[in-house]
Design an enzyme around this catalytic site. Structure first.
Site, mmCIF file in Angstrom:
data_model
loop_
_atom_site.group_PDB
_atom_site.id
_atom_site.type_symbol
_atom_site.label_atom_id
_atom_site.label_comp_id
_atom_site.label_asym_id
_atom_site.label_seq_id
_atom_site.Cartn_x
_atom_site.Cartn_y
_atom_site.Cartn_z
ATOM 1 N N SER A 166 9.666 -12.063 -6.125
ATOM 2 C CA SER A 166 10.905 -12.747 -5.701
ATOM 3 C C SER A 166 10.670 -14.241 -5.486
ATOM 4 O O SER A 166 11.475 -15.075 -5.929
ATOM 5 C CB SER A 166 11.477 -12.107 -4.436
ATOM 6 N N HIS B 52 -0.995 -2.967 -1.948
ATOM 7 C CA HIS B 52 -0.502 -4.347 -2.074
ATOM 8 C C HIS B 52 -1.317 -5.067 -3.132
ATOM 9 O O HIS B 52 -2.517 -4.808 -3.291
ATOM 10 C CB HIS B 52 -0.608 -5.103 -0.744
ATOM 11 N N ARG C 191 2.809 -7.412 9.012
ATOM 12 C CA ARG C 191 4.256 -7.216 9.151
ATOM 13 C C ARG C 191 4.531 -5.750 9.477
ATOM 14 O O ARG C 191 5.465 -5.413 10.197
ATOM 15 C CB ARG C 191 4.974 -7.618 7.850
ATOM 16 N N ASP D 57 7.027 -2.395 3.872
ATOM 17 C CA ASP D 57 8.121 -1.470 3.549
ATOM 18 C C ASP D 57 7.925 -0.073 4.145
ATOM 19 O O ASP D 57 8.880 0.692 4.250
ATOM 20 C CB ASP D 57 8.281 -1.347 2.029
ATOM 21 N N ARG E 109 14.138 -13.018 2.826
ATOM 22 C CA ARG E 109 13.337 -13.689 1.801
ATOM 23 C C ARG E 109 13.993 -14.997 1.324
ATOM 24 O O ARG E 109 13.313 -15.964 0.971
ATOM 25 C CB ARG E 109 13.112 -12.701 0.640
ATOM 26 N N ARG F 28 5.923 -24.047 -16.973
ATOM 27 C CA ARG F 28 5.797 -23.664 -18.386
ATOM 28 C C ARG F 28 4.351 -23.318 -18.706
ATOM 29 O O ARG F 28 3.618 -24.142 -19.276
ATOM 30 C CB ARG F 28 6.312 -24.826 -19.260
HETATM 31 C C1 LIG Z 1 2.273 -2.854 -4.245
HETATM 32 C C2 LIG Z 1 1.751 -2.400 -5.596
HETATM 33 C C3 LIG Z 1 2.856 -2.616 -6.638
HETATM 34 C C4 LIG Z 1 0.545 -3.253 -5.956
HETATM 35 O O1 LIG Z 1 0.230 -2.988 -7.287
HETATM 36 P P1 LIG Z 1 -1.217 -3.323 -7.900
HETATM 37 O O2 LIG Z 1 -1.613 -4.696 -7.507
HETATM 38 O O3 LIG Z 1 -1.145 -3.009 -9.360
HETATM 39 O O4 LIG Z 1 -2.114 -2.284 -7.109
HETATM 40 P P2 LIG Z 1 -3.598 -1.804 -7.482
HETATM 41 O O5 LIG Z 1 -4.327 -2.856 -8.236
HETATM 42 O O6 LIG Z 1 -4.179 -1.332 -6.212
HETATM 43 O O7 LIG Z 1 -3.335 -0.580 -8.459
HETATM 44 C C5 LIG Z 1 -4.427 0.159 -9.003
HETATM 45 C C6 LIG Z 1 -3.996 1.575 -9.234
HETATM 46 O O8 LIG Z 1 -3.698 2.196 -7.972
HETATM 47 C C7 LIG Z 1 -2.399 2.750 -8.026
HETATM 48 N N1 LIG Z 1 -1.733 2.598 -6.731
HETATM 49 C C8 LIG Z 1 -1.532 1.440 -6.054
HETATM 50 N N2 LIG Z 1 -0.782 1.681 -4.961
HETATM 51 C C9 LIG Z 1 -0.534 3.016 -4.957
HETATM 52 C C10 LIG Z 1 0.215 3.855 -4.104
HETATM 53 N N3 LIG Z 1 0.873 3.387 -3.050
HETATM 54 N N4 LIG Z 1 0.268 5.165 -4.399
HETATM 55 C C11 LIG Z 1 -0.374 5.668 -5.475
HETATM 56 N N5 LIG Z 1 -1.083 4.906 -6.344
HETATM 57 C C12 LIG Z 1 -1.160 3.589 -6.068
HETATM 58 C C13 LIG Z 1 -1.672 1.901 -9.071
HETATM 59 O O9 LIG Z 1 -0.534 2.582 -9.583
HETATM 60 C C14 LIG Z 1 -2.755 1.704 -10.095
HETATM 61 O O10 LIG Z 1 -2.863 2.892 -10.856
HETATM 62 P P3 LIG Z 1 -3.196 2.844 -12.447
HETATM 63 O O11 LIG Z 1 -4.555 2.237 -12.519
HETATM 64 O O12 LIG Z 1 -3.129 4.281 -12.840
HETATM 65 O O13 LIG Z 1 -2.132 1.994 -13.076
HETATM 66 C C15 LIG Z 1 1.312 -0.903 -5.547
HETATM 67 O O14 LIG Z 1 0.364 -0.750 -4.515
HETATM 68 C C16 LIG Z 1 2.489 0.022 -5.354
HETATM 69 O O15 LIG Z 1 3.148 0.361 -6.324
HETATM 70 N N6 LIG Z 1 2.752 0.478 -4.087
HETATM 71 C C17 LIG Z 1 3.879 1.314 -3.830
HETATM 72 C C18 LIG Z 1 5.169 0.529 -3.885
HETATM 73 C C19 LIG Z 1 5.280 -0.439 -2.725
HETATM 74 O O16 LIG Z 1 5.044 -0.079 -1.589
HETATM 75 N N7 LIG Z 1 5.707 -1.674 -3.025
HETATM 76 C C20 LIG Z 1 5.949 -2.698 -2.001
HETATM 77 C C21 LIG Z 1 4.887 -3.710 -1.958
HETATM 78 S S1 LIG Z 1 5.109 -4.856 -0.656
#
Ligand SMILES: CC(C)(COP(=O)(O)OP(=O)(O)OC[C@H]1O[C@@H](n2cnc3c(N)ncnc32)[C@H](O)[C@@H]1OP(=O)(O)O)[C@@H](O)C(=O)NCCC(=O)NCCS
Length: 453
Positions: free
Chosen positions: A240, A319, A328, A374, A400, A420
């Site tokens: 965002s 995260h 938070r 969240d 935000r 860019r």
């Molecule tokens: C926040 C988020 C998007 C970060 O993504 P990221 O930087 O790619 O996270 P990672 O590098 O730790 O991911 C590595 C692996 O762990 C998995 N993973 C990360 N968080 C996970 C969770 N909460 N539950 C299950 N698997 C998770 C990812 O899907 C990824 O799997 P893959 O290798 O099969 O694609 C991810 O943790 C997530 O999707 N969390 C749940 C949604 C959420 O709470 N979002 C709000 C964030 S403030």
């Protein structure tokens, strides 16, 4: 006393030489390198953005203008009898870097109150949306429609000095921020209260007025203040914040930029996770016998594993930058331990807080197994009767918008240019990796076909 705008002007004049010196004398200094996995993998960790408004340390969490969240909540002035500080004071801090006095906050409260009235056409735009629309879609549309109000856009075509761009941007920002609670609560009334709207109270602060228009008694005013302040900024690389900054970099005005920011926040990996947490929690609660049941940790553990084994994420955990429990989350957890201790949904959240991290560690995929903001925000809304969880990301957006708007004013003040970056082709990456002419390994299904399996 200087007004917020006068104070900001002074800060901008003092700050500009720092950016100019870095650009003019040290512009060639290398600050990072980029790997192939970063180029393909969402630019994780590439240091290529600048903001002085907040900084996210992976092991500490967010600081606003150098202050930890605990310090922010302790130092900012609070309305009489309130547990949480003024949102307007937080905006003052984000914009200037200074903790405001009571008098300085009162001035911002007054500014917001004066600018809160919505143009008439906005009600018509919101009313015209189909009832099954997601509130984030309506919110974004309403903000986008106000593009016609932009002072910045009008002044831009009248030709004015680049150094003054921040001034009409500041006016646009205040005009927009003051209206966000009005827009959100009008959408809430339309979607969930048969259009029965509560008019705003000009004598209340941002958080207090929001609670008033939602029809929620105390301490929901403090819940609103807590929520908006906690969600306001998380440095510049998240979807965002980055979207808002990127769109604004083409000199799009604040309405175009914040509408785009809202769209980025509406994705399930970002702000929509607040809604996802509650959806998932309720499936879990139903499965274990409803809110009155006494869930055992083992039953919850089994459900978490089933979710993971089915290939789903555990919403509210993990995260992209943080490597510890999100502060938070902790602040909201402390609030919940004080006010929601016996809430049946919070009981589940409390169990998940203990059992999910070791499960994610055992699964070994998520780099950060700890809860994020969240995982805790929705249950507080639920407790105070805001049970329409597709509305939760609208609440996130209001918060935000404060941080992103402050960033965009500073972008204009410091003359940050059009964003860019450069893209490459996969051919080029293979060239760089030295594998351009090497054949790919045959996929397993092809091998099986050949062997007749
Ligand atoms: C926040 C988020 C998007 C970060 O993504 P990221 O930087 O790619 O996270 P990672 O590098 O730790 O991911 C590595 C692996 O762990 C998995 N993973 C990360 N968080 C996970 C969770 N909460 N539950 C299950 N698997 C998770 C990812 O899907 C990824 O799997 P893959 O290798 O099969 O694609 C991810 O943790 C997530 O999707 N969390 C749940 C949604 C959420 O709470 N979002 C709000 C964030 S403030």
């Amino acid at each position: 006393m200087r007004t917020l705008k006068e104070k900001l002007y002074q800060k901008i004049e003092e700050f500009r030489p720092r950016t100019e010196r870095l650009l003019n004398e040290y512009g060639d200094i290398v600050i990072d390198k980029v790997t192939i996995s970063q180029a393909i993998g969402g630019m994780r960790g590439v240091k290529s953005l600048v903001t002085d408004i907040s900084y996210l340390d992976p092991n500490e969490g967010i600081r606003y203008r150098g202050y930890t969240l605990e310090e922010v909540f302790k130092l900012l002035p609070k309305p009489k009898d309130a547990e949480m500080p003024y949102v307007e004071g937080l905006f003052y801090l984000l914009l200037t870097g200074d903790i405001p006095t009571e008098e300085e906050v009162a001035d911002v409260v007054d500014e917001f109150s004066k600018r809160r009235i919505l143009p008439r056409y906005l009600y018509e735009i919101i009313d015209a949306q189909p009832c099954c629309s997601h509130p984030m879609t309506i919110f974004s549309t309403a903000i986008l429609t106000m593009h016609r109000e932009s002072f910045f856009t009008k002044k831009y075509y009248a030709v004015f000095n680049k150094k003054d761009y921040w001034d009409p941007m500041y006016e646009d920002v205040l005009n927009l921020l003051a209206k966000l609670p009005e827009i959100a609560t009008y959408i809430y009334a339309k979607l969930y209260r048969d259009g029965k709207r509560i008019q705003s109270n000009p004598n209340l602060d941002f958080g207090g007025n929001f609670a008033f228009m939602m029809g929620k008694p105390k301490p929901y005013d403090d819940v609103a203040r807590l929520h908006f302040i906690l969600h306001s900024d998380h440095e510049s690389g998240n979807v965002s914040a980055h979207t808002g900054h990127l769109v604004a970099s083409s000199l799009s005005d604040i309405y175009l930029s914040i509408s785009a920011m809202v769209n980025g926040l509406a994705g399930p990996l970002h702000g929509l996770a607040a809604q996802g947490v509650l959806q998932w929690l309720h499936e879990l609660i139903e499965r274990l016998g409803g809110e009155e049941a006494e869930p055992s940790e083992d039953e919850v553990r089994q459900y978490v594993w089933e979710t993971l084994n089915a290939g789903f994420l555990i919403p509210g955990f993990g995260h992209a930058v943080l490597r510890k429990t999100d502060p938070r989350y902790s602040l909201q957890r402390n609030f919940s331990l004080k006010h929601l201790k016996d809430d049946p949904v919070f009981r589940y959240v409390d169990i998940l807080y203990r059992i999910v991290p070791p499960i994610l560690q055992e699964q070994g995929k998520a780099k950060n197994p700890w809860p994020n903001v969240d995982a805790q925000s929705g249950v507080i809304q639920w407790h105070y009767g805001v049970r329409e969880y597709d509305f939760y990301t609208v609440l996130f957006s209001i918060g935000r918008a404060l941080g992103i708007s402050a960033n965009i004013i500073w972008d204009r003040a410091l003359g940050y240019p059009l964003e860019r970056p450069k893209s490459l082709t996969t051919d080029m990456l293979e060239e760089i990796a030295g594998i351009k002419k090497k054949p790919l390994k045959e996929p397993d299904h092809k091998k099986k076909e050949k062997s007749g399996e």
